[in-house]
Design an enzyme around this catalytic site. Structure first.
Site, PDB file in Angstrom:
ATOM      1  CE1 TYR A  50      -2.979  -3.073   0.288  1.00  0.00           C
ATOM      2  CE2 TYR A  50      -3.307  -2.609   2.615  1.00  0.00           C
ATOM      3  CZ  TYR A  50      -3.562  -3.382   1.502  1.00  0.00           C
ATOM      4  OH  TYR A  50      -4.393  -4.467   1.612  1.00  0.00           O
ATOM      5  CB  SER A  95     -13.529  -5.012  -1.145  1.00  0.00           C
ATOM      6  OG  SER A  95     -12.319  -4.404  -1.524  1.00  0.00           O
ATOM      7  N   PRO A  96     -15.662  -5.125   1.941  1.00  0.00           N
ATOM      8  CG  PRO A  96     -15.965  -4.547   4.187  1.00  0.00           C
ATOM      9  CD  PRO A  96     -14.917  -4.605   3.109  1.00  0.00           C
ATOM     10  CG  LEU A  97     -18.942  -1.153   2.943  1.00  0.00           C
ATOM     11  CD1 LEU A  97     -18.605   0.208   3.533  1.00  0.00           C
ATOM     12  CD2 LEU A  97     -20.408  -1.491   3.170  1.00  0.00           C
ATOM     13  N   GLY A  98     -18.022  -3.515  -1.311  1.00  0.00           N
ATOM     14  CA  GLY A  98     -17.947  -3.527  -2.768  1.00  0.00           C
ATOM     15  C   GLY A  98     -17.239  -2.320  -3.332  1.00  0.00           C
ATOM     16  NE  ARG A  99     -12.269  -3.871  -5.364  1.00  0.00           N
ATOM     17  CZ  ARG A  99     -11.086  -4.103  -4.796  1.00  0.00           C
ATOM     18  NH1 ARG A  99     -10.422  -3.105  -4.271  1.00  0.00           N
ATOM     19  NH2 ARG A  99     -10.575  -5.314  -4.757  1.00  0.00           N
ATOM     20  CG  PHE A 123     -21.756  -0.755  -6.376  1.00  0.00           C
ATOM     21  CD1 PHE A 123     -22.011   0.054  -7.472  1.00  0.00           C
ATOM     22  CD2 PHE A 123     -22.690  -1.738  -6.065  1.00  0.00           C
ATOM     23  CE1 PHE A 123     -23.158  -0.104  -8.235  1.00  0.00           C
ATOM     24  CE2 PHE A 123     -23.835  -1.915  -6.817  1.00  0.00           C
ATOM     25  CZ  PHE A 123     -24.069  -1.097  -7.904  1.00  0.00           C
ATOM     26  N   GLY A 132     -22.242   4.770  -2.690  1.00  0.00           N
ATOM     27  CA  GLY A 132     -21.339   5.913  -2.697  1.00  0.00           C
ATOM     28  C   GLY A 132     -20.738   6.243  -4.048  1.00  0.00           C
TER      29      GLY A 132
END
Length: 332
Positions: A59, A204-208, A210, A214
């Site tokens: 990162y 990525s539990p929020l689908g990056r 999506f 957002g």
């Protein structure tokens, strides 16, 4: 399946059910956050009860580890520190390298950047398929015996690879993408984790963003944003996937929460051995994410969400061919 708002076990240590993925502060979604902004976010997470901070040598090619070291080293006893090896930059080039001598050397680099004597959970970020997994995990086992790391994790591996690795040294956690619209772990590796006693850390539990509703328009993304190269975010697929959000918004309103909280609550309900690590650069989003632990979903709501995001309804794969070739996960 029940949601616990207290703690979950990771490598034998109790942690808050939702951790913080730190990548977005340095890497992947545009320019790195300013030092002051990043410090406020990290300390804000600590003050709000987050006890798992997840970084990697990849990162920002060391930037993220240096950031965590600078900001969090004075508070080292208050949280679990997770980092990853096996992907790094050298001479301006990105490398996947799982050779034992490389893992030992890059661990020393990470310890220096993180300003710590020991990393609590150290993942092999990608399995270097030119090196037997047994050799790479053997090197990590040596680091455990040397007191450099406390527990071993693997990232984006199959059930077969996990079992081979676990035969060399116990694997405490597998980190892989897991969310309403990315459920490949349900094919086999989640079951293998449970058989072996390893936690599943869901990135990525929020689908990056999506699933957090957002991303109203792809045009808002930075030119360097990695989502611009992902199949699900290409114009045709993105337009089709947008149609899934309105039913989700309705369900969120019915449950008195945001779509992002609904997505995290669903994931928490999949088992007490699952620990999501959403990333963010904003304190408001951090607070929203942590609030998901208090959202109550019954079995019928979980099933409805799972049907809404059934893989046949999600347009596009999670990775393109080049990125998919680097991972070892099962595919539908």
């Amino acid at each position: 399946m029940t949601t616990k708002t207290t703690t979950r076990a990771l490598a034998g240590t109790p942690v808050f059910p939702i951790g913080l993925g730190c990548m977005s502060l340095s890497h992947g979604y545009g320019p790195a956050a300013s030092p002051a902004h990043a410090e406020a976010l990290l300390l804000g997470a600590l003050d709000r009860g987050v006890t798992l901070f997840d970084t990697a040598a990849l990162y920002g090619f060391g930037h993220n580890e240096e950031l965590l070291g600078r900001v969090l080293a004075p508070h080292r006893g208050r949280f679990m520190l997770a980092s990853k090896c096996g992907i790094f930059r050298e001479n301006g080039q990105r490398h996947i390298d799982g050779r034992p001598e490389t893992l030992r050397r890059t661990c020393e680099d990470s310890l220096r950047r993180l300003r710590t004597d020991v990393i609590d959970l150290y993942y092999l970020h990608r399995w270097d398929k030119s090196v037997p997994i047994e050799d790479s995990v053997g090197a990590l086992a040596d680091l455990v015996r040397a007191g450099k790391i406390r527990a071993i994790g693997l990232s984006e591996v199959s059930a077969e690879t996990l079992r081979r690795a676990h035969a060399v040294h116990p694997v405490a956690a597998v980190q892989s993408e897991y969310s309403l619209w990315s459920r490949e772990v349900e094919i086999a590796v989640l079951r293998a984790c449970r058989e072996l006693g390893a936690a599943l850390v869901a990135f990525s539990p929020l689908g990056r963003a999506f699933l957090a509703d957002g991303l109203p328009d792809m045009a808002i993304l930075d030119a360097g944003d990695l989502r611009r190269r992902m199949p699900r975010f290409q114009p045709e697929a993105f337009a089709r996937n947008q149609a899934l959000l309105e039913p989700m918004r309705r369900m969120a309103r019915d449950h008195g929460c945001t779509p992002g909280q609904l997505a995290l609550a669903w994931l928490l309900r999949q088992g007490d051995d699952i620990i999501p690590i959403p990333g963010t650069t904003r304190l408001a989003h951090l607070e929203e994410n942590l609030g998901a632990v208090d959202v109550r979903l019954d079995a019928a709501a979980c099933e409805a969400l799972a049907r809404l995001f059934d893989r046949g309804r999600v347009a596009g794969e999670r990775y393109g061919p080049a990125a998919q070739a680097e991972v070892d996960t099962e595919q539908f």
